[in-house]
Design an enzyme around this catalytic site. Structure first.
Site, mmCIF file in Angstrom:
data_model
loop_
_atom_site.group_PDB
_atom_site.id
_atom_site.type_symbol
_atom_site.label_atom_id
_atom_site.label_comp_id
_atom_site.label_asym_id
_atom_site.label_seq_id
_atom_site.Cartn_x
_atom_site.Cartn_y
_atom_site.Cartn_z
ATOM 1 N N LYS A 10 5.225 7.823 -7.039
ATOM 2 C CA LYS A 10 3.940 7.904 -7.745
ATOM 3 C C LYS A 10 3.814 9.251 -8.476
ATOM 4 C CE LYS A 10 1.387 4.863 -4.565
ATOM 5 N NZ LYS A 10 0.364 4.861 -3.487
ATOM 6 N N TYR A 50 -1.562 -3.660 -9.182
ATOM 7 C CA TYR A 50 -2.454 -3.606 -8.019
ATOM 8 C C TYR A 50 -3.465 -4.759 -8.037
ATOM 9 C CZ TYR A 50 -0.805 0.983 -6.360
ATOM 10 O OH TYR A 50 -0.059 2.021 -5.840
ATOM 11 N N PHE A 58 -11.890 1.282 -3.475
ATOM 12 C CA PHE A 58 -11.077 2.442 -3.857
ATOM 13 C C PHE A 58 -10.272 2.195 -5.143
ATOM 14 C CE2 PHE A 58 -8.475 0.023 -0.790
ATOM 15 C CZ PHE A 58 -7.276 -0.121 -1.496
ATOM 16 N N ARG A 86 9.688 0.145 3.981
ATOM 17 C CA ARG A 86 8.330 0.430 4.488
ATOM 18 C C ARG A 86 8.407 1.350 5.716
ATOM 19 N NH1 ARG A 86 3.541 -1.095 1.720
ATOM 20 N NH2 ARG A 86 2.521 -1.598 3.692
ATOM 21 N N THR A 92 0.203 4.276 5.260
ATOM 22 C CA THR A 92 -0.490 4.658 4.018
ATOM 23 C C THR A 92 -1.010 6.095 4.042
ATOM 24 O OG1 THR A 92 -1.185 2.353 3.853
ATOM 25 C CG2 THR A 92 -2.333 3.930 2.435
ATOM 26 N N ARG A 103 6.344 9.900 3.815
ATOM 27 C CA ARG A 103 4.954 10.368 3.701
ATOM 28 C C ARG A 103 4.645 11.446 4.733
ATOM 29 N NH1 ARG A 103 2.586 4.271 2.718
ATOM 30 N NH2 ARG A 103 2.544 4.304 0.432
ATOM 31 N N ASN A 123 -0.008 9.656 -1.628
ATOM 32 C CA ASN A 123 1.001 9.373 -0.604
ATOM 33 C C ASN A 123 2.394 9.124 -1.178
ATOM 34 O OD1 ASN A 123 0.430 6.923 -1.730
ATOM 35 N ND2 ASN A 123 -0.404 5.993 0.125
ATOM 36 N N HIS A 126 4.927 4.027 -3.611
ATOM 37 C CA HIS A 126 4.524 2.636 -3.406
ATOM 38 C C HIS A 126 5.763 1.895 -2.949
ATOM 39 C CE1 HIS A 126 3.203 -1.480 -4.021
ATOM 40 N NE2 HIS A 126 4.355 -1.671 -4.625
ATOM 41 N N GLU A 137 6.576 -8.311 -7.835
ATOM 42 C CA GLU A 137 6.538 -6.923 -8.303
ATOM 43 C C GLU A 137 7.802 -6.572 -9.097
ATOM 44 O OE1 GLU A 137 5.585 -4.187 -5.173
ATOM 45 O OE2 GLU A 137 3.619 -5.084 -4.830
HETATM 46 P P1 ATP Z 1 1.396 1.078 -1.516
HETATM 47 O O1 ATP Z 1 0.917 -0.318 -1.837
HETATM 48 O O2 ATP Z 1 1.068 2.086 -2.604
HETATM 49 O O3 ATP Z 1 2.821 1.117 -1.054
HETATM 50 P P2 ATP Z 1 0.186 0.851 1.013
HETATM 51 O O4 ATP Z 1 0.715 -0.546 1.011
HETATM 52 O O5 ATP Z 1 0.532 1.754 2.143
HETATM 53 O O6 ATP Z 1 0.606 1.617 -0.288
HETATM 54 P P3 ATP Z 1 -2.325 -0.247 0.160
HETATM 55 O O7 ATP Z 1 -3.319 -0.694 1.163
HETATM 56 O O8 ATP Z 1 -1.522 -1.274 -0.569
HETATM 57 O O9 ATP Z 1 -1.381 0.837 0.850
HETATM 58 O O10 ATP Z 1 -3.112 0.656 -0.904
HETATM 59 C C1 ATP Z 1 -2.538 0.978 -2.140
HETATM 60 C C2 ATP Z 1 -2.765 2.450 -2.423
HETATM 61 O O11 ATP Z 1 -4.161 2.682 -2.638
HETATM 62 C C3 ATP Z 1 -2.395 3.396 -1.276
HETATM 63 O O12 ATP Z 1 -1.033 3.711 -1.268
HETATM 64 C C4 ATP Z 1 -3.263 4.577 -1.577
HETATM 65 O O13 ATP Z 1 -2.688 5.400 -2.601
HETATM 66 C C5 ATP Z 1 -4.531 3.955 -2.129
HETATM 67 N N1 ATP Z 1 -5.556 3.707 -1.082
HETATM 68 C C6 ATP Z 1 -5.579 2.693 -0.192
HETATM 69 N N2 ATP Z 1 -6.671 2.725 0.603
HETATM 70 C C7 ATP Z 1 -7.379 3.803 0.192
HETATM 71 C C8 ATP Z 1 -8.616 4.399 0.604
HETATM 72 N N3 ATP Z 1 -9.354 3.871 1.582
HETATM 73 N N4 ATP Z 1 -9.023 5.529 -0.017
HETATM 74 C C9 ATP Z 1 -8.292 6.062 -1.022
HETATM 75 N N5 ATP Z 1 -7.126 5.530 -1.482
HETATM 76 C C10 ATP Z 1 -6.656 4.447 -0.881
HETATM 77 MG MG MG Z 2 0.454 -1.959 -0.631
#
Ligand code: ATP
Ligand code: MG
Length: 159
Positions: A10, A50, A58, A86, A92, A103, A123, A126, A137
């Site tokens: 990212k 997304y 968020f 993962r 996350t 992370r 973080n 992705h 994706e």
């Molecule tokens: P990614 O999809 O980016 O690999 P992830 O699967 O761990 O991450 P997701 O739940 O898919 O997490 O959320 C996508 C992204 O949105 C997160 O990686 C983070 O950058 C952001 N995000 C998720 N939840 C929150 C929150 N509550 N507050 C702020 N940012 C958030």
């Molecule tokens: Mg995700």
């Protein structure tokens, strides 16, 4: 089974010049890079990538984050690659991520801090969550011509 998964470094990872170190982690684990590019995502593409998060509270901050600078996208290939990647990336929230995960080793942002500031949690990575999402994706980010089979990229150089 041999799988493919999508990984993005990212904008925070690119800005912090962690591209090489992050890629090295995946290569050290034996995962093969079968496609890679740098791309500056716009709002429209963010909504596609997304799609599952567009209606979440968020999303606005997540979109602002992902369009804030270029990202490095790659497709990694390996045994159970979706699950393995993962695991290597960690949970996350960097604050909760164990040392040894990407992370956990390279970031420490927390939900609390992100919420207070009204920003997305930074973080670094992705990584696709499921095998089904991996197909969608990868198709969104890469054309067939941009992907190279494991055998083409690696075996001819090592055999
Ligand atoms: P990614 O999809 O980016 O690999 P992830 O699967 O761990 O991450 P997701 O739940 O898919 O997490 O959320 C996508 C992204 O949105 C997160 O990686 C983070 O950058 C952001 N995000 C998720 N939840 C929150 C929150 N509550 N507050 C702020 N940012 C958030
Ligand atoms: Mg995700």
């Amino acid at each position: 089974m041999i799988e493919r998964t999508l990984v993005l470094i990212k904008p925070d990872g690119v800005e912090r010049a962690l591209i090489g170190q992050i890629i090295t982690r995946f290569e050290n684990a034996g995962l093969k890079i079968v496609g890679m590019k740098m791309k500056w995502v716009d709002k429209e593409f963010s909504r596609k990538h997304y799609a599952a998060h567009v209606d979440k509270p968020f999303y606005k901050s997540l979109e602002a984050f992902i369009i804030s600078g270029p990202v490095v996208a790659m497709v990694l290939e390996g045994i159970d690659a979706v699950e393995i990647v993962r695991k290597m990336v960690g949970p996350t929230e960097p604050k909760a991520a164990q040392p040894g995960t990407i992370r956990g080793d390279y970031a420490h942002h927390s939900y609390g801090y992100a919420d207070k500031k009204g920003i997305a949690i930074k973080n670094l990575i992705h990584a696709t969550g499921t095998k089904e999402e991996a197909k969608q994706e990868i198709a969104l980010w890469f054309s067939k011509e941009e992907l190279h089979s494991y055998a083409t990229v690696h075996e001819k150089h090592t055999l």
